[in-house]
Design an enzyme around this catalytic site. Sequence first.
Site, mmCIF file in Angstrom:
data_model
loop_
_atom_site.group_PDB
_atom_site.id
_atom_site.type_symbol
_atom_site.label_atom_id
_atom_site.label_comp_id
_atom_site.label_asym_id
_atom_site.label_seq_id
_atom_site.Cartn_x
_atom_site.Cartn_y
_atom_site.Cartn_z
ATOM 1 N N ASP A 52 0.810 -1.220 0.000
ATOM 2 C CA ASP A 52 0.000 0.000 0.000
ATOM 3 C C ASP A 52 0.847 1.277 0.000
ATOM 4 O O ASP A 52 2.000 1.281 0.436
ATOM 5 C CB ASP A 52 -0.885 0.031 1.256
ATOM 6 N N HIS A 57 3.597 -2.326 3.107
ATOM 7 C CA HIS A 57 3.618 -0.972 2.541
ATOM 8 C C HIS A 57 4.917 -0.752 1.771
ATOM 9 O O HIS A 57 5.990 -1.065 2.278
ATOM 10 C CB HIS A 57 3.492 0.068 3.664
HETATM 11 ZN ZN ZN Z 1 -2.959 3.208 2.836
#
Ligand code: ZN
Length: 257
Positions: A78, A226
């Site tokens: 992400d 992430h």
């Molecule tokens: Zn996010």
Amino acid sequence: MRYRVLRPPYCYRWAVLIAVLAGTVSLIVSLCQPGAEGSPIRPSPPPAVAAGPTAADPAPDLLRHTANTGKYVALTFDDGPDPAFTPRILDVLAKNNAVATFCMIGTRVRAHPELVRSVLAHGMRLCDHTVNHDEDLARRTPQRITAEIEGCWSDLQVAADADVAVGYFRAPGGAWSQPMREAAARAGMKPLAWSVDPRDWATPGTQQIAAAVRQNVQPGSVILFHDGGGDRAQTVEALGILLPWLAGQGYRFDFPG
Ligand SMILES: [Zn+2]
């Protein structure tokens, strides 16, 4: 005559009971008849294949599972793309023959469109993560929600310089609402959640990230990582440990579904 022995109220009750039974039997028979086409009370069968969002299903359930059943795992990244960490993550994935899904933010996509093309060239899939990553998006107007979701989808198309499939939408911060799921469905995207969160966003340390995945992964897991939003060196290092470990455990890499 015998009938005169029964008083009128009993005659009436028996007649009603028999009529109700006969009606019920005829209803069941008509429902069970395979050749009863055209019968107005015959329920229509469910569609064999889900044909995307419909009026009856405007907001499908959140995806938390791999497309295939069995010993598969789906990696998701992400908040990118990020010029420092997305290429390093792509390298680790390629070395381990792994695929992943990248949930990108529109403003980051506009700043680094070449990274969108690189992610696609590596055989990865795209996920819409809104234009501005507003974690309070669920409280905004339906118009704002739609603009954030469709805006990121457009940013991805422009960056890819092609008609590119964006199969998933993930809410910023995982803060979902019904209008968000409906807007994603209208744009042809499945709402993507996760089932394992090693909290790499909090930079707890490479070993802690790796341990959290090792302890919680199971067949079908969708793991949240992430590649953007901060220093993701720990994430890159943890992947270098985890991807060979997952393969050694017999896991194969898949997309969410
Ligand atoms: Zn996010």
